[in-house]
Enzyme design. Sequence first.
Site, short mmCIF file in Angstrom:
data_model
loop_
_atom_site.label_atom_id
_atom_site.label_comp_id
_atom_site.label_asym_id
_atom_site.label_seq_id
_atom_site.Cartn_x
_atom_site.Cartn_y
_atom_site.Cartn_z
N ALA A 86 15.55 4.40 -19.20
CA ALA A 86 16.12 3.97 -20.48
C ALA A 86 16.14 5.12 -21.47
O ALA A 86 17.13 5.35 -22.18
CB ALA A 86 15.32 2.79 -21.03
N TYR A 87 15.04 5.86 -21.53
CA TYR A 87 14.96 7.02 -22.44
C TYR A 87 16.00 8.07 -22.06
O TYR A 87 16.75 8.57 -22.91
CB TYR A 87 13.56 7.60 -22.37
N ALA A 88 16.07 8.39 -20.77
CA ALA A 88 17.04 9.39 -20.32
C ALA A 88 18.46 8.94 -20.58
O ALA A 88 19.31 9.74 -21.01
CB ALA A 88 16.83 9.70 -18.84
N SER A 103 19.53 7.04 -22.93
CA SER A 103 19.82 7.17 -24.37
C SER A 103 20.08 8.63 -24.73
O SER A 103 20.92 8.93 -25.58
CB SER A 103 18.67 6.61 -25.19
#
Length: 229
Positions: A143-145, A147
């Site tokens: 999810a972080y990547a 974004s």
Amino acid sequence: MGVYLITGAGSGIGAALAAVLTARGEEVWLLARDEARARELRIRFPGCRTVVADLAEPGSLRGKLEAQELPGRLDALLHVAGVAEAGRVDGMGAEVWQSTLAVNLAAPAELTRLLLPALRAARGHVVFMNSGAGMYAPPRLSAYAASKFGLKALAESLRAEEYEHGVRVTTVFPGETDTPMQVRLHEQFGLPYDPDAHMSAASVASAVVTALDLPRDATMSDLTLRPGR
């Protein structure tokens, strides 16, 4: 004296940037999620001005900003705030994806849109604090990547669109930096944390300021930083 607006100034790289810019006498505006955090920032960085808006709710930004005083011209908008939650794809629900994309991607896009008139007036600069995960997606950080990959795309489109208005756009890709976020991620991964193996937030801030201070005939479009050891 330049006019700068920073998100994420409560800790880490954002706080380091606020310290550098206030120390050299710039007009610094800091975005805070609520009034309590705004008071803390004004105490920590005397002379700064604050804007209250919650990046976790991108759809509310327009209404919040229109109800407050904002700079009429803006030399730089620095998007430093971000969130990260470790987890496997098969274990992260929609709420994690929604909250991560809201803070890390949708809010920077909306805040930039709302402040573009002030940036155009100053032929200003937009800085997106990305991550090494914005170039390579590691396991348990999907999810972080995602974004951050999206933030890279936002920066590239914005750079092309705003060239005619003289607005410069820089994406910063720092490797592991000694910040509270890194401490939390190491805890979530069950890894030991050694601050000496990381860059300092002050070092990243110094590189960003170098990009901001470039003469008008040049743009540092992408800036990649890695720990020195």
